[in-house]
Design a protein around this motif. Structure first.
Motif, PDB file in Angstrom:
ATOM      1  N   ILE A 115       0.821  -1.212   0.000  1.00 31.48           N
ATOM      2  CA  ILE A 115       0.000   0.000   0.000  1.00 31.48           C
ATOM      3  C   ILE A 115       0.853   1.260   0.000  1.00 31.48           C
ATOM      4  O   ILE A 115       0.587   2.204  -0.755  1.00 31.48           O
ATOM      5  N   ARG A 116       1.877   1.293   0.820  1.00 29.27           N
ATOM      6  CA  ARG A 116       2.670   2.522   0.942  1.00 29.27           C
ATOM      7  C   ARG A 116       3.333   2.954  -0.366  1.00 29.27           C
ATOM      8  O   ARG A 116       3.259   4.123  -0.742  1.00 29.27           O
ATOM      9  N   PRO A 117       3.995   2.047  -1.098  1.00 26.64           N
ATOM     10  CA  PRO A 117       4.673   2.518  -2.312  1.00 26.64           C
ATOM     11  C   PRO A 117       3.781   2.599  -3.547  1.00 26.64           C
ATOM     12  O   PRO A 117       4.181   3.198  -4.545  1.00 26.64           O
ATOM     13  N   CYS A 118       2.591   1.994  -3.500  1.00 23.42           N
ATOM     14  CA  CYS A 118       1.795   1.867  -4.726  1.00 23.42           C
ATOM     15  C   CYS A 118       0.530   2.716  -4.754  1.00 23.42           C
ATOM     16  O   CYS A 118       0.002   2.982  -5.839  1.00 23.42           O
ATOM     17  N   SER A 119       0.009   3.119  -3.604  1.00 20.69           N
ATOM     18  CA  SER A 119      -1.286   3.796  -3.600  1.00 20.69           C
ATOM     19  C   SER A 119      -1.243   5.122  -4.358  1.00 20.69           C
ATOM     20  O   SER A 119      -2.107   5.395  -5.207  1.00 20.69           O
ATOM     21  N   MET A 120      -0.245   5.939  -4.086  1.00 21.42           N
ATOM     22  CA  MET A 120      -0.166   7.232  -4.760  1.00 21.42           C
ATOM     23  C   MET A 120       0.170   7.094  -6.254  1.00 21.42           C
ATOM     24  O   MET A 120      -0.503   7.702  -7.097  1.00 21.42           O
ATOM     25  N   PRO A 121       1.186   6.303  -6.643  1.00 20.67           N
ATOM     26  CA  PRO A 121       1.454   6.148  -8.080  1.00 20.67           C
ATOM     27  C   PRO A 121       0.286   5.531  -8.841  1.00 20.67           C
ATOM     28  O   PRO A 121       0.022   5.911  -9.987  1.00 20.67           O
ATOM     29  N   PHE A 122      -0.419   4.579  -8.211  1.00 18.09           N
ATOM     30  CA  PHE A 122      -1.554   3.959  -8.889  1.00 18.09           C
ATOM     31  C   PHE A 122      -2.655   4.985  -9.135  1.00 18.09           C
ATOM     32  O   PHE A 122      -3.297   4.977 -10.191  1.00 18.09           O
ATOM     33  N   GLY A 123      -2.880   5.865  -8.172  1.00 14.94           N
ATOM     34  CA  GLY A 123      -3.870   6.920  -8.375  1.00 14.94           C
ATOM     35  C   GLY A 123      -3.470   7.855  -9.498  1.00 14.94           C
ATOM     36  O   GLY A 123      -4.302   8.255 -10.326  1.00 14.94           O
ATOM     37  N   ALA A 124      -2.186   8.202  -9.556  1.00 11.48           N
ATOM     38  CA  ALA A 124      -1.714   9.087 -10.625  1.00 11.48           C
ATOM     39  C   ALA A 124      -1.790   8.414 -11.989  1.00 11.48           C
ATOM     40  O   ALA A 124      -1.947   9.094 -13.013  1.00 11.48           O
ATOM     41  N   ASP A 125      -1.689   7.076 -12.021  1.00 12.15           N
ATOM     42  CA  ASP A 125      -1.780   6.348 -13.293  1.00 12.15           C
ATOM     43  C   ASP A 125      -3.141   6.513 -13.962  1.00 12.15           C
ATOM     44  O   ASP A 125      -3.269   6.277 -15.172  1.00 12.15           O
ATOM     45  N   GLN A 126      -4.149   6.886 -13.198  1.00  8.21           N
ATOM     46  CA  GLN A 126      -5.504   6.980 -13.749  1.00  8.21           C
ATOM     47  C   GLN A 126      -5.713   8.237 -14.587  1.00  8.21           C
ATOM     48  O   GLN A 126      -6.775   8.406 -15.196  1.00  8.21           O
ATOM     49  N   PHE A 127      -4.718   9.113 -14.635  1.00  9.53           N
ATOM     50  CA  PHE A 127      -4.838  10.365 -15.379  1.00  9.53           C
ATOM     51  C   PHE A 127      -3.764  10.429 -16.463  1.00  9.53           C
ATOM     52  O   PHE A 127      -2.657   9.916 -16.290  1.00  9.53           O
ATOM     53  N   ASP A 128      -4.110  11.070 -17.560  1.00 12.90           N
ATOM     54  CA  ASP A 128      -3.173  11.232 -18.672  1.00 12.90           C
ATOM     55  C   ASP A 128      -2.404  12.539 -18.493  1.00 12.90           C
ATOM     56  O   ASP A 128      -2.977  13.624 -18.634  1.00 12.90           O
TER      57      ASP A 128
END
Length: 202
Positions: free
Chosen positions: A88-101
């Motif tokens: 959760i710690r390393p992936c939550s923020m990058p995964f959220g940013a992946d949803q935008f172009d």
């Protein structure tokens, strides 16, 4: 507790490597979310079930030590929480940013808005956990104090998996840790080589 805090702080390094190199952020988050829920569930049981913690002792009484079975359940809950922290710690923020172009104006605005809301909710959650949850644990009941975040984690898992078909999933392309390790391995393997006097010499 020091060991748990240290492990949960180091585990995200392993989680980030596995996410970037093999699993991808969605799968890493999915595994970590379920692991966190299981860990919090068992931790709540250790406080709520009489058979999973030593009996209460009064002032001046000799307190009983936890049995091997009770300690095993406690450490299992800690292990699942560490796994959850690793993903959760390393992936939550990058995964959220992946949803935008990021190549579009609306995408860049979406990323900025996401980060603002992320830090706002994160700070709010920390504030509530440091005040309300601790108050409930100290003055009401430990089982209820642990049960509240467990219920919220269950809700978070449900909401997360409900959006599975809508997520943008970035294919893992390798971890920078791999390159770093390769550099150190090459340097170690060539440690005995002598530097040529002429830099142009092969």
């Amino acid at each position: 507790l020091n060991g748990l805090n240290g492990t949960t702080s180091l585990a995200p390094i392993v989680g980030a490597f596995l996410s970037d190199a093999y699993l991808g952020r969605y799968l890493a988050l999915a595994i970590a979310s379920v692991a966190s829920l299981i860990g919090m569930f068992f931790l709540t049981l250790t406080a709520g079930a009489d058979s999973l913690h030593p009996a209460d002792c009064g002032v001046g009484e000799v307190c009983q030590k936890a049995s091997s079975y009770q300690l095993a359940v406690l450490f299992i809950s800690f292990a699942f929480l560490v796994i959850g922290s690793a993903g959760i710690r390393p992936c939550s923020m990058p995964f959220g940013a992946d949803q935008f172009d990021p190549h579009t104006e609306s995408g860049r605005r979406g990323i900025n808005s996401f980060f603002n809301w992320y830090y706002f909710t994160f700070t709010s959650a920390m504030l509530v956990s440091a005040t309300v949850i601790i108050y409930v644990q100290s003055n009401v009941n430990w089982a209820i104090g642990l049960g509240i975040p467990t219920a919220l984690m269950l809700l978070a898992c449900v909401l997360f998996f409900m959006g599975t078909r809508l997520y943008v999933r970035v294919i893992p392309e390798g971890s920078p840790f791999t390159t770093i390790v390769q550099v150190f391995a090459a340097a170690f393997a060539k440690r005995s080589l002598k530097q040529p006097k002429d830099p142009k010499q092969d």
